[in-house]
Motif scaffolding. Structure first.
Motif, PDB file in Angstrom:
ATOM      1  N   UNK A 339      -2.238   7.455   4.814  1.00  0.00           N
ATOM      2  CA  UNK A 339      -1.565   7.684   6.094  1.00  0.00           C
ATOM      3  C   UNK A 339      -0.138   7.131   5.996  1.00  0.00           C
ATOM      4  N   UNK A 340       0.714   7.451   6.980  1.00  0.00           N
ATOM      5  CA  UNK A 340       2.150   7.213   6.864  1.00  0.00           C
ATOM      6  C   UNK A 340       2.477   5.765   6.515  1.00  0.00           C
ATOM      7  N   UNK A 341       1.920   4.835   7.287  1.00  0.00           N
ATOM      8  CA  UNK A 341       2.246   3.425   7.061  1.00  0.00           C
ATOM      9  C   UNK A 341       1.794   2.983   5.674  1.00  0.00           C
ATOM     10  N   UNK A 342       0.614   3.439   5.253  1.00  0.00           N
ATOM     11  CA  UNK A 342       0.101   3.042   3.940  1.00  0.00           C
ATOM     12  C   UNK A 342       0.977   3.601   2.824  1.00  0.00           C
ATOM     13  N   UNK A 343       1.420   4.838   2.955  1.00  0.00           N
ATOM     14  CA  UNK A 343       2.274   5.426   1.905  1.00  0.00           C
ATOM     15  C   UNK A 343       3.532   4.595   1.697  1.00  0.00           C
ATOM     16  N   UNK A 344       4.107   4.121   2.798  1.00  0.00           N
ATOM     17  CA  UNK A 344       5.348   3.362   2.672  1.00  0.00           C
ATOM     18  C   UNK A 344       5.103   1.927   2.216  1.00  0.00           C
ATOM     19  N   UNK A 345       4.118   1.261   2.834  1.00  0.00           N
ATOM     20  CA  UNK A 345       3.919  -0.159   2.542  1.00  0.00           C
ATOM     21  C   UNK A 345       3.293  -0.385   1.166  1.00  0.00           C
ATOM     22  N   UNK A 346       2.475   0.560   0.702  1.00  0.00           N
ATOM     23  CA  UNK A 346       1.760   0.372  -0.562  1.00  0.00           C
ATOM     24  C   UNK A 346       2.438   1.049  -1.742  1.00  0.00           C
TER      25      UNK A 346
END
Length: 779
Positions: A339-346
């Motif tokens: 999901x969006x947040x995971x793609x960026x943070x991880x």
């Protein structure tokens, strides 16, 4: 997200930023920033309430110069009790939003920070937020916790409305920012990314906290938050048989209660379904259920006890996950759907991304981490290092910068005696008259001319100082000629709008424009230094006044009364002027009597433009005609509108044009220069009648509005050129500089200068008269 039951922090009280305008325009501001924070709030059990409480606590902890008032969105039927907040807002009650907006405006807030989700505000898709933010004067900052790439029509309209009102928009992902810019047309400079905050704890203490839980020697995998089908936990449970076959010591801890909305609709059916699935797959002994709310420290302790954190969310558009931010900041190896947040943070191997709804890939990712302990440790360390940029101290600094960026705290220092130049006025004028509008500072010929502006321009020339006599006469004649040519004898009215080719757009102008034309004629009779112009003006006053006396709209009547009062002050007697004042005074008094209610001492059920003119007309009529009751009523109503147009911080806050036509209400935007001018000139009339210092102070406050003593702390006027911008919008200055604004600034200066001279004289009334004492009772 699991709601953290934060210890409430009582909001400290202060006067906020106080603008001192008593007798001067010196600005004194306190060091503190008065911030209002709006959102759901603990002890309400939802992730956004947790975020709002965390943001509050961390901001005041790391930046004690911030004084934060919390307004909690509340469901009154929930029974939640709040502590240490300024107020609650009943989610579905429009009156509650109005009361909150009024209280916020009265608090002297420098900025208002609103947490937005469609579901937390009242109405369809939370549409009650629109009217709420329209009524708030302070700069608005929004955190958009959801940014939809494919919104419904109503959702799109709400976000568009927010973007029009916002000084700053905060999102927590670059993806959210990109959507706002590309899909909604947001100004890139307006939208800032501030990652979700997270706790700051030491790295690598798993064994210590496993011992506390009684799970020493086990590999611990964890999910926490409010349970609902969108979390995808069934896919983790589906993967467990394969995982425990290779790592039988694994324990999967599912922490958190079922989402309250789900409990309300179907009870614990979803949890029971998951438990039945685990029983069927033979992995029940490898799952620990924590079906309760945990206090913040216990929740973080349990997270520290885990090796792997899993977010198998099915909604890949989710732009924010507080749980994910927490897990990364505490140094957990994260396995997540993209999901969006995971793609960026991880990104950059901070965590492991797997396909959604795929137990096979999820299980393989967990097994790979547990099979290679060096890989597991390296993944944890990368997460911990990434989390240093999102810990609460960093979030608090970014939030403080965000708020300060929305607040301009440096109003321009002003010398009220500084004479404005006439360059801008002359640039807007040609041989026909003064053009109406501009694009930026350049006159816009497409809109031609109007009698309103040329009448006001003639008044400026009557008062202008520092200009050559021949130049002054030449300009005056241009404006007088426009007024003269505008008269339509067949219709017995002045025309108003003229095209640039000198053809009229109408046969009859509005009542208000006709009233202003007569006012300019009377003003010229009283104030022009040119005897020829005085005679010309009296001739046209006599020619037009009988017809214009028939008008009945309140402001048109007030304008004609101001012109008639000017003629009487100059001529001593004038039957037509006396008749205008007598009829107008009676009309305005009847209007107040009809519209008055306990909290509404006004002439109509609505507020419009040029509001103080109605009061000014009554005061001047009362003084010229010796009717003390008119003077008293004018002072009373002027007191009322002056209070409505004074912010809690002390600066002038004119009625916004969005108020027009709305009964018994007031909106702060768009603010226009005409209202400041009217306030100053009405204060001048009130001071002449009462000799009360209160009106000098109010006039100074209104003049300060031009120079940044306003809701946006932005200067509109430039003394050197005499230019003035066209007003203040929710997002700042309207950069155009049309005739009305330029003339309002010029006339405001001359009224204030005259008032300053008058106030320097002795303040006591003349011996033997009780008139001043009588009218002062209205104060």
């Amino acid at each position: 997200m699991q709601s953290l039951d934060r210890t409430q922090i009582p909001a400290r009280r202060s006067n906020g930023n106080i603008v001192s305008l008593l007798g001067s325009l010196d600005v004194a501001r306190e060091a503190e920033v008065k911030l209002v924070l709006v959102g759901t709030y603990t002890p309400r059990k939802c992730g956004l309430a947790t975020f709002t409480a965390d943001a509050h606590q961390e901001l005041v902890q790391h930046h004690p110069e911030f004084d934060v008032d919390v307004y909690a969105l509340d469901d009154p039927e929930s029974g939640v009790e709040y502590q240490g907040i300024a107020a609650t807002i009943a989610q579905q009650d429009p009156a509650s939003y109005l009361a909150a907006a009024r209280q916020i405006n009265q608090s002297g807030a420098n900025a208002v920070w609103i947490q937005h989700e469609f579901g937390i505000f009242g109405g369809r898709d939370g549409e009650m937020i629109c009217d709420f933010v329209d009524r708030i004067a302070a700069p608005l900052i929004f955190t958009l916790h959801t940014v939809l790439s494919e919104p419904s029509e109503r959702q799109r309209g709400i976000i568009d409305h927010i973007l029009r009102r916002a000084s700053r928009i905060m999102v927590m992902s670059e993806h959210g920012r990109d959507i706002l810019i590309s899909c909604y047309g947001a100004d890139p400079a307006q939208v800032l990314v501030v990652p979700h905050g997270a706790p700051d704890r030491p790295f690598g203490r798993e064994e210590q906290f496993k011992a506390q839980l009684g799970v020493t020697g086990r590999d611990v995998m964890m999910t926490f938050g409010l349970l609902s089908p969108g979390k995808g936990l069934e896919h983790v449970i589906e993967a467990l048989p394969r995982i425990v076959a290779e790592h039988p010591q694994l324990l999967y801890r599912i922490v958190g209660v079922t989402h309250p909305n789900l409990v309300a609709s179907e009870g614990e059916r979803y949890r029971e379904k998951l438990q039945a699935q685990a029983e069927r797959l033979g992995v029940s002994d490898h799952i620990a259920w924590e079906n309760r709310f945990l206090d913040p420290e216990e929740l973080l302790d349990q997270l520290e006890a885990s090796d792997i954190y899993i977010t198998p969310y099915l909604n890949l558009q989710q732009s924010t996950s507080g749980t994910l931010s927490y897990a990364v900041a505490l140094g957990k190896a994260v396995v997540s759907t993209p999901y969006v947040h995971a793609r960026e943070l991880l990104a950059d191997q901070v965590g492991v991304l797997v396909e959604p709804a795929s137990p096979e890939t999820l299980g393989a990712a967990v097994i790979a981490l547990l099979n290679d302990r060096l890989h597991l440790e390296a993944t944890k360390r990368r997460a911990y290092e990434k989390g240093r940029s999102t810990i609460w101290s960093q979030f608090a600094q970014a939030s403080a910068n965000l708020v300060r960026g929305a607040i301009n705290t440096q109003p321009e220092a002003v010398n009220p005696a500084a004479l404005p130049g006439l360059g801008a006025l002359f640039e807007m004028t040609d041989s026909t008259g003064m053009l109406q509008h501009s694009i930026g500072i350049v006159p816009d010929r497409n809109h031609g001319y109007c009698i309103d502006d040329n009448a006001r321009a003639l008044i400026v020339m009557n008062l202008a100082e520092g200009v050559d006599a021949e130049e002054k006469r030449a300009r005056s004649v241009i404006f007088a000629s426009f007024i003269q040519h505008a008269w339509n004898p067949d219709k017995r009215r002045f025309r108003n709008f003229m095209r640039f080719d000198r053809t009229w757009s109408e046969d009859i102008g509005s009542d208000d424009s006709n009233g202003r034309a007569l006012w300019a004629l009377g003003h010229t009779v009283e104030h022009s230094a040119d005897a020829d112009l005085q005679r010309w003006a009296l001739r046209w006053f006599d020619e037009t006044a009988p017809a214009l006396a028939e008008m009945g709209s309140p402001r048109a009547v007030a304008f004609t009364m101001l012109g008639a009062a000017a003629v009487l002050r100059r001529a001593g007697t004038h039957p037509q002027a006396e008749a205008i004042l007598d009829a107008g005074g009676d009309l305005l008094q009847r209007l107040v009597d009809a519209a008055r209610r306990p909290d509404w001492a006004w002439f109509e059920a609505v507020l419009g433009y040029d509001n103080p003119r109605l009061c000014q007309a009554l005061i001047e009529a009362g003084e010229v005609r010796g009717q003390n009751h008119w003077t008293l009523l004018g002072i009373e109503t002027l007191n009322w509108i002056a209070a409505r147009q004074t912010a809690a911080a002390g600066h002038f806050m004119p009625v916004g044009s969005e108020t027009f036509g709305k009964s018994y209400t007031q909106y702060p935007f768009d603010q226009q220069a005409l209202e400041a001018q009217a306030a100053i000139e009405a204060a001048q009339a009130a001071f002449a009648a009462t000799r009360h210092r209160r009106w000098v102070d109010h006039a100074h406050a209104a003049y300060g509005w031009f120079f940044g003593c306003n809701d946006r702390a932005l200067a509109l006027a430039d003394v050197a050129t005499g230019r003035c911008r066209d007003g203040i919008t929710p997002k700042g200055i309207n950069e155009n500089s049309g005739a009305e604004s330029i003339l309002a600034f010029q006339l405001s200066y001359y009224a204030l200068n005259s008032l300053r001279r008058a106030s320097a004289e002795p303040m006591s009334p003349a011996p033997g008269t009780s008139h001043f004492e009588l009218v002062s009772q209205a104060l």
